[in-house]
Design an enzyme around this catalytic site. Structure first.
Site, PDB file in Angstrom:
ATOM      1  NE  ARG A  17     -33.454  13.482  71.271  1.00 20.81           N
ATOM      2  CZ  ARG A  17     -34.570  12.901  70.859  1.00 20.81           C
ATOM      3  NH1 ARG A  17     -35.559  12.688  71.700  1.00 20.81           N
ATOM      4  NH2 ARG A  17     -34.701  12.512  69.602  1.00 20.81           N
ATOM      5  CG  ASP A  35     -48.547  14.594  70.407  1.00 24.55           C
ATOM      6  OD1 ASP A  35     -49.661  14.747  69.896  1.00 24.55           O
ATOM      7  OD2 ASP A  35     -47.694  15.485  70.428  1.00 24.55           O
ATOM      8  CG  PHE A  75     -43.786  20.300  69.112  1.00 28.08           C
ATOM      9  CD1 PHE A  75     -44.224  19.092  68.603  1.00 28.08           C
ATOM     10  CD2 PHE A  75     -42.427  20.500  69.294  1.00 28.08           C
ATOM     11  CE1 PHE A  75     -43.319  18.087  68.272  1.00 28.08           C
ATOM     12  CE2 PHE A  75     -41.513  19.502  68.965  1.00 28.08           C
ATOM     13  CZ  PHE A  75     -41.971  18.292  68.453  1.00 28.08           C
ATOM     14  CD  GLU A 112     -42.886   6.721  74.732  1.00 25.92           C
ATOM     15  OE1 GLU A 112     -41.979   7.516  75.032  1.00 25.92           O
ATOM     16  OE2 GLU A 112     -43.158   6.457  73.550  1.00 25.92           O
ATOM     17  CG  ASP A 113     -40.807  11.135  75.588  1.00 22.40           C
ATOM     18  OD1 ASP A 113     -41.473  10.166  75.158  1.00 22.40           O
ATOM     19  OD2 ASP A 113     -40.166  11.885  74.828  1.00 22.40           O
TER      20      ASP A 113
END
Ligand SMILES: O=P(O)(O)OC[C@H]1O[C@H](OP(=O)(O)OP(=O)(O)O)[C@H](O)[C@@H]1O
Ligand code: HPA
Ligand SMILES: [Mg+2]
Length: 186
Positions: A171, A109, A158, A105-106
């Site tokens: 991205r 959160d 964020f 995963e990046d």
């Protein structure tokens, strides 16, 4: 480096993690993953679209021969808050029963995406199921998740870049940066 924070004009607040720091961290994580899976067949599962960059760079840093598959799920849409509703946009091509599976995963959160994925993939009876994430926001967690390999714990802001988007943009930045509040209406 082709793009830096200044090229993004006023959209970016600051660079949080540089490309060089990401590269070094992935080499460090890859060595640990290699040690864990020595002599085993490993399937790495990238979670589209955010994990594309991590998958590509982590896979190349590994010595372990791996097979790769992709799952596309989405819970954020165009906003900065998880809807909590996870949708499968693309399922795995392969049957993972009896396999050693590593989800890549990046970011973790709220943790809602991964907790859903763990129960979904876990029910397919893999031999093992572990997680590697580049980023994690400890202060944003809504569910506790057991993660084997974490690149960086970051503040609850964020972030964009290195696969991470805001409304599908940013991205392709080679670093991770925070977004200026005016960009997302903050
Ligand atoms: O821990 P959570 O709060 O669930 O957030 C993490 C997830 O949210 C993002 O994906 P998103 O659903 O935005 O899709 P994307 O990867 O295509 O950007 C990110 O790539 C993670 O998969
Ligand atoms: O901070 C974030 N940035 C981009 N996408 C995300 N998905 C979950 N958290 C984030
Ligand atoms: Mg996203």
């Amino acid at each position: 480096m082709r793009v830096d924070a200044k090229d993004m004009g006023a959209d970016l607040k600051e660079v949080l993690i540089t490309k060089e720091e990401i590269d070094a961290k992935l080499v460090e994580l890859a060595a640990k993953i290699d040690a864990e899976y020595a002599g085993k067949d490993l399937l790495i599962v990238g979670v589209l679209k955010g994990a594309v960059m991590v998958m590509a760079d982590l896979a190349r840093a590994l010595s372990t021969p791996v097979t790769m598959d992709w799952m596309a799920v989405s819970s954020y849409g165009a906003g900065t808050q998880s809807s909590g509703v996870v949708r499968i946009l693309k399922d795995l091509d392969t049957d993972i029963k009896g396999k050693h599976v590593l989800i890549v995963e990046d970011i973790i959160d709220s943790g809602l995406t991964l907790s859903w994925l763990i129960s979904n993939l876990g029910s397919r009876e893999p031999e093992s199921l572990k997680i590697c994430t580049l980023l994690r926001k400890p202060d944003a967690a809504k569910v506790a998740i057991d993660v084997e390999w974490v690149g960086f714990d970051i503040p609850n802001e964020f972030v964009v870049g290195y696969g991470l988007d805001f409304a599908e943009k940013y991205r392709n930045l080679p670093f991770v940066g925070t977004l200026a509040p005016h960009v997302y209406g903050g």
